[in-house]
Design an enzyme around this catalytic site. Structure first.
Site: not given
Ligand SMILES: NC(=O)c1ccc[n+]([C@@H]2O[C@H](COP(=O)([O-])OP(=O)(O)OC[C@H]3O[C@@H](n4cnc5c(N)ncnc54)[C@H](OP(=O)(O)O)[C@@H]3O)[C@@H](O)[C@H]2O)c1
Length: 358
Positions: A12, A14, A157, A187, A209, A212, A243, A250, A335
């Site tokens: 369900t 994204m 991503c 994202g 982020e 990562k 963002r 991206h 992304n």
């Protein structure tokens, strides 16, 4: 050809919605199970998603009336499928435990979650770059005590545009990378409707982020040593992740230093001619050309490039020499396609083609 039966855990969400579109008519895979939280369990897919449907294409007809299972009923879900795709919004330790339960129920897990990315015997595969990391899977199965169950993960991503662009240059002795990313709101599992404050705005922080973006490439470029993947020591990577008010796609502004001489023309030629295992095997979701270089000074742009090769290609432009690093350029990828669900489907195709799902 017999199709593999697959499940989508987090159907369900994204990323789950993207999976449903990519898998509804897949030549090798047939979706037999959709699962999510207890909140959605027992509802038809179309009702459980409801207003949250964020894709531009409608819910696939084949899946709309499928009844959602509770993902925590591992035996029930696992008994319906050959393997599962997993993209859930839960606490990290809960995700780690859930994915291990599926693997131990002899159900391979292709994961979009970050929970197992640093587990040393869990491969984090970009099929064009480190397809050989699948060879760690037997060691992982030994640790888990499974015959066919294992976990394989997709990377974050944010790095899906710049790691592919840097990879064909690695033999030049890449020492330093600086990457500033401009990341779409999908994202964060958001749309302009669910996040109106992002319109005409920029948020200079995405929790976790940057770590990562700096760490995960080192595993992707790492080597299998015994029963684990050992991270590479170089290049050193620093990043800032921002963002921006973009629905999907991206972009990254990247600076790279390397030791050997290489002309800009040679770098462009390396990008345009680069082929990985996904292209060699002609996998159904593989882009024909992985890396596209644009010579126009104002490309790549989100609106013209994000859907290139079904959103699975990486677009690069503005390659120049730099006064502090060796070169700089801009790159971009979709992304939730290349960076999430599409990349996971491609990894699953690779693992099927290489015999890991049989
Ligand atoms: N969006 C991206 O571009 C992107 C890219 C790479 C990786 N990821 C990762 O993919 C994962 C999902 O992201 P998303 O953006 O798709 O999130 P999302 O839109 O918030 O969807 C979350 C999904 O997780 C399910 N879920 C929540 N709690 C659960 C539980 N206790 N048990 C089972 N399912 C549960 C939800 O089901 P209900 O509807 O029933 O609540 C929903 O299907 C995250 O780990 C994220 O970091 C996302």
């Amino acid at each position: 050809m017999k199709k593999y039966k697959v499940g989508i855990i987090g159907a369900t969400g994204m990323v789950g919605q993207r999976f449903s579109l990519l898998l509804a008519d897949h030549p090798w895979f047939e979706v037999t199970t959709l699962a999510a939280s207890a909140r959605s369990a027992g509802k038809k897919y179309k009702d459980a998603v409801g207003e949250r449907w964020a894709m531009t294409s409608p819910i696939p007809e084949k899946l709309a009336d499928m009844v959602i299972l509770d993902a925590s009923n591992v035996e029930e879900v696992a008994s319906n499928v050959d393997f599962v795709f997993c993209a859930v919004d839960m606490k990290k330790d809960e995700i780690r435990a859930l994915e291990e339960k599926y693997a131990k129920a002899e159900c391979p897990v292709i994961s979009n979650n970050s929970a197992h990315r640093s587990t040393p015997d869990v491969p984090m595969i970009i099929p064009e770059i480190n397809a050989d990391h699948a060879k760690i899977i037997p060691a992982q199965k030994k640790r888990l005590g499974t015959k066919r169950g294992f976990i394989a993960v997709k990377s974050n991503c944010s790095l899906q545009s710049y790691v592919p662009a840097i990879h064909p240059l690695m033999d030049l002795g890449v020492t330093k990378v600086l990457a500033c990313t401009y990341q779409a709101i999908s994202g964060a599992g958001k749309t302009f409707k669910s996040w109106p404050d992002i319109v005409d705005n920029i948020v200079p922080y995405i929790g976790g982020e940057e770590e990562k973006s700096e760490q995960e490439p080192l595993k992707i470029w790492g080597k299998i040593e015994g029963d684990k993947i050992v991270n590479t020591q170089t290049p050193s990577i620093t990043s800032q992740c921002i963002r921006v008010p973009i629905s999907d796609g991206h972009t990254a502004a990247v600076f790279v230093s390397f030791e050997k001489e290489c002309s800009l023309d040679e770098i462009i030629s390396r990008w345009e001619n680069y082929k990985g295992r996904a292209q060699e095997l002609n996998l159904p979701s593989a882009p024909k050309q992985f890396l596209h270089y644009f010579t126009e000074p104002d490309r790549p742009q989100i609106k013209t490039e994000r859907n290139l090769e079904n959103g699975m290609a990486v677009s690069i432009g503005r390659l120049r020499e730099d006064s502090q690093y060796t070169i700089k350029f801009v790159c971009m990828s979709h992304n939730t396609l290349r960076g999430a669900a599409g990349g996971a489907v491609l990894m699953a195709e690779l693992l099927c083609a290489e015999g890991y799902m049989d």
